[in-house]
Scaffold this active site. Structure first.
Site: not given
Lengths: 552, 160
Positions: A102-103, A152, A466
């Site tokens: 996850f992540q 971590k 632009m």
């Protein structure tokens, strides 16, 4: 954290998440200020703005996965502009790396081509050394962003911290001292030149060499131009100043490049927006190029005399040689060349006509007058950026903060927040377009939360101006996907965020709105409804020679 | 477009090869071959790569490679005295009619046969790229089944 303190970090821009929650917990125990942004892109741009305004390393802290990927545009921008930033990203625990956790994202892999260097720290024992190296690499040589990926468990682990000496790396030795022989060869060309031009870039600002550059320009009595990144390295109000060079450079600067017999490029990289058609760039000139990064030399433009070295050290050496050899270039000797330049200036100056609707150039000119040229200006990207570069005259370095190389829309507001953190007593103004500002407008909440009195000047033409200008000139006015009339009312949006919101639709309102916004104690957003189809001129069409300018 | 053989000493760390390869792809330089292995110092690896380009491109390749933090030394061997070798394993069909001929070629080129089966020989050949091309042209008519090549490795010659 001890290393961060040692490196003089007092401010971190960041956004928390699961992978960095331990770091945040520890951060709360230090006196380092943390600025909570609303989007990670804001954090990296703010760190960039902070680094430029303060001439030090900016620091940004984000979580793994999307936190990390959201910083990529900002990292690429800092890389292109050589801005020293250290990006700390969280990562999943080492045991999970490669498991599609996850992540999890391979941010080291993703950012390899857009960082000066990056690290994945695998052991807690390496942590202090790596952070130390990261700062060393970011600030030395040609500066740039360095990313450190922190799993971590590595951050949770404990290690005894012993202060480390300055890192010594076998494979990294930037060259600061220029080669003396090359300097002498450069001197010989300088003495011969009848029509020299000094061309200064971001490297001069980064190495803190503006004083030396100014002295050099005056000693040579030579006209000085600069790239977008070099604005402020030479006083914009000095008579030898040519204005900016390149695609939207001044007529006299571009003509001077076409005519000069010697071009001295210092801390520049001859980017395509500066050179136009390479074969027609400075066709009559011999070129001296001073840069700390050897890859910049002879990359785009072949040079006569390459000098690898720090801009400041090299300019000091050249100034010393000029003194020693008592070489003087009098006004009289330079008269024909300077007269020619004055003629170009007189025939084709920067100009616009202020009629019924507000002209964007007028807003910038008034901003320049009302701030006495003393504000730190950040910009978004596009027409707003070019008008700011043309009509705000920078006398000092580190006052013009813009995403030059990458041209990253959404840069200005977060960069202004960073600059304001770096210089709490200065007035910081973001010159924005209505398109760009919407890319990171959420950072207004950050400014309000921390009471940062940044001012946003929106040149609102309800177009992606632009691109619209290109469509007008080169695509038969087919305005495909550039009309953005559907936009929020910026003044009311500012109020919703808790900032001051102001709006001007008529020329006579410009001054009062600017005055009120600038003197307000908190953040303010000023919405100027400008002439919709105003263009930026002069303009060198992409791929054309510098001297083939479209003029108003 | 001249051929350049470039020898790099790099930190022996994960990701370094990717940095070098990424530099080439990102800047549009091509790699014809590439070989990597540890040196006597286990902390350092040598990368030998062969590329093509004019002088300006070769100069940029050298400078850009040098700029990578993990690259310790860059040496463009082109134009200097150096020895270069490549190795190939060639699995060639060895029908009864051709067996003697193949063995003769192996002998002439001083190759080794490293695997034999009723229908195939696997030949190990070492030499310059030209030598490898030469033996291949001779073996091809007999039916080359598979080939594996190392790419070039090179070292500068010492002064005599």
């Amino acid at each position: 954290m001890a290393v961060l303190k040692e490196e003089g970090v007092d401010t971190i821009f960041g956004f928390p998440g699961g992978a960095v929650i331990d770091l945040y917990d520890e951060l709360g125990r230090t006196d380092i200020k943390h600025i909570l942004v609303r989007h990670e892109q804001g954090a990296i741009h703010a760190a960039d703005g902070y680094a430029r305004a303060k001439s030090s390393v900016g620091v940004c802290l984000v979580t793994s996965g999307p936190g990390a990927t959201n910083t990529v545009s900002g990292i690429a921008s800092a890389y292109m502009d050589s801005i020293p930033v250290v990006v700390l990203t969280g990562q999943v625990p080492t045991a999970l790396i490669g498991n599609d956790a996850f992540q999890e994202v391979d941010i080291v892999g993703i950012t390899r081509p857009c960082t000066k260097h990056n690290y994945l720290v695998k052991r807690t024992d390496d942590l202090a050394r790596v952070i130390k190296e990261a700062f060393h690499i970011a600030r030395s040589g040609r500066p740039g962003p360095v990313l450190v990926d922190l799993p971590k468990d590595v951050v949770q682990g404990k290690a005894k911290y012993k202060p480390l000496p300055e890192p010594r790396m076998a494979s990294y030795h930037p060259t600061y001292q220029p080669n003396l022989k090359q300097l002498h060869r450069a001197m010989a060309l300088i003495k011969e030149a009848k029509k020299p031009v000094v061309f200064s870039g971001g490297g001069v600002i980064l190495s803190g060499a503006s004083k030396e550059l100014t002295e050099f320009g005056k000693k040579l009595n030579a006209p000085v131009t600069a790239s977008l990144m070099g604005l402020g390295s030479f006083p914009g109000s000095h008579p030898l100043w040519l204005g900016m060079l390149g695609m939207h450079g001044t007529y006299r600067a571009n003509m001077a490049i076409g005519e000069c017999d010697l071009l001295i490029g210092i801390g520049v990289r001859f980017d395509d927006r500066v050179t136009g058609k390479v074969a027609a760039f400075a066709p009559n000139a011999r070129i001296i190029h001073i840069d700390i990064d050897p890859t910049s030399i002879s990359k785009n433009i072949p040079v006569t005399i390459p000098i690898v070295g720090d801009c400041k050290v090299s300019l000091k050496a050249l100034n010393r040689l000029l003194n020693e050899e008592k070489v003087k270039f009098t006004k009289k000797a330079r008269k024909p060349w300077l007269d020619q330049i004055q003629k170009w200036q007189d025939t084709k100056p920067l100009r616009y006509e202020q009629k019924d609707s507000i002209k964007p150039q007028y807003v910038i000119e008034r901003l320049y007058e009302l701030t006495k040229g003393k504000a730190i200006i950040t910009t978004e990207v596009g027409q707003n950026q070019m008008w700011a570069a043309q009509y705000y005259h920078f006398d000092h370095p580190n006052c013009f903060i813009t995403s030059g190389g990458l041209g990253c829309m959404g840069f200005g507001l977060p960069a202004a927040i960073g600059a304001q953190m770096a210089c709490p007593d200065r007035l910081v103004v973001d010159v924005a377009g209505d398109g760009s500002i919407q890319m990171n407008i959420q950072e207004l909440a950050t400014a309000v939360q921390y009471g940062l009195p940044v001012k946003v000047v929106i040149l609102n033409n309800r177009y992606l101006g632009m691109v619209r200008q290109w469509q007008e000139l080169f695509y038969k006015k087919k305005y495909m996907a550039t009309d953005i009339e559907h936009a929020p009312d910026f003044s009311r949006l500012a109020e919703a965020y808790g900032a001051l919101g102001l709006k001007a639709t008529k020329p006579e309102e410009v001054d009062s709105v600017l005055k009120e916004g600038l003197k307000s104690p908190g953040p303010a957003m000023m919405d100027f409804w400008v002439a919709r189809e105003e263009g930026v001129y002069p303009m060198v069409p992409a791929g054309a020679a510098l001297t083939e300018m479209l003029l108003v | 477009m001249q051929k350049h053989t470039i020898s790099l000493l790099v930190d022996n760390e994960p990701g370094v090869l990717s940095r070098v390869a990424g530099l080439f792809s990102g800047r549009g330089f091509n790699i014809e071959s590439l070989c990597v292995a540890e040196t006597l110092d286990p902390a350092i690896s040598r990368i030998t790569l062969v590329t093509r380009g004019d002088d300006a491109i070769a100069e940029q390749i050298n400078k850009q490679a040098n700029k990578l933090i993990n690259v310790i030394k860059v040496n463009d061997l082109t134009g200097t005295e150096y020895v270069e070798r490549e190795m190939a394993l060639i699995k060639v069909q060895a029908k009864a009619d051709y067996r003697a001929e193949i063995l003769r070629i192996v002998d002439i080129f001083r190759c080794n046969i490293v695997d034999v089966s009723p229908a195939h020989y696997t030949i190990e050949v070492t030499g310059t790229a030209d030598k490898l091309a030469a033996i291949l042209s001779l073996l091809r008519p007999m039916g080359v089944k598979e080939i594996a090549r190392t790419g070039a490795i090179a070292l500068g010659r010492e002064k005599k």
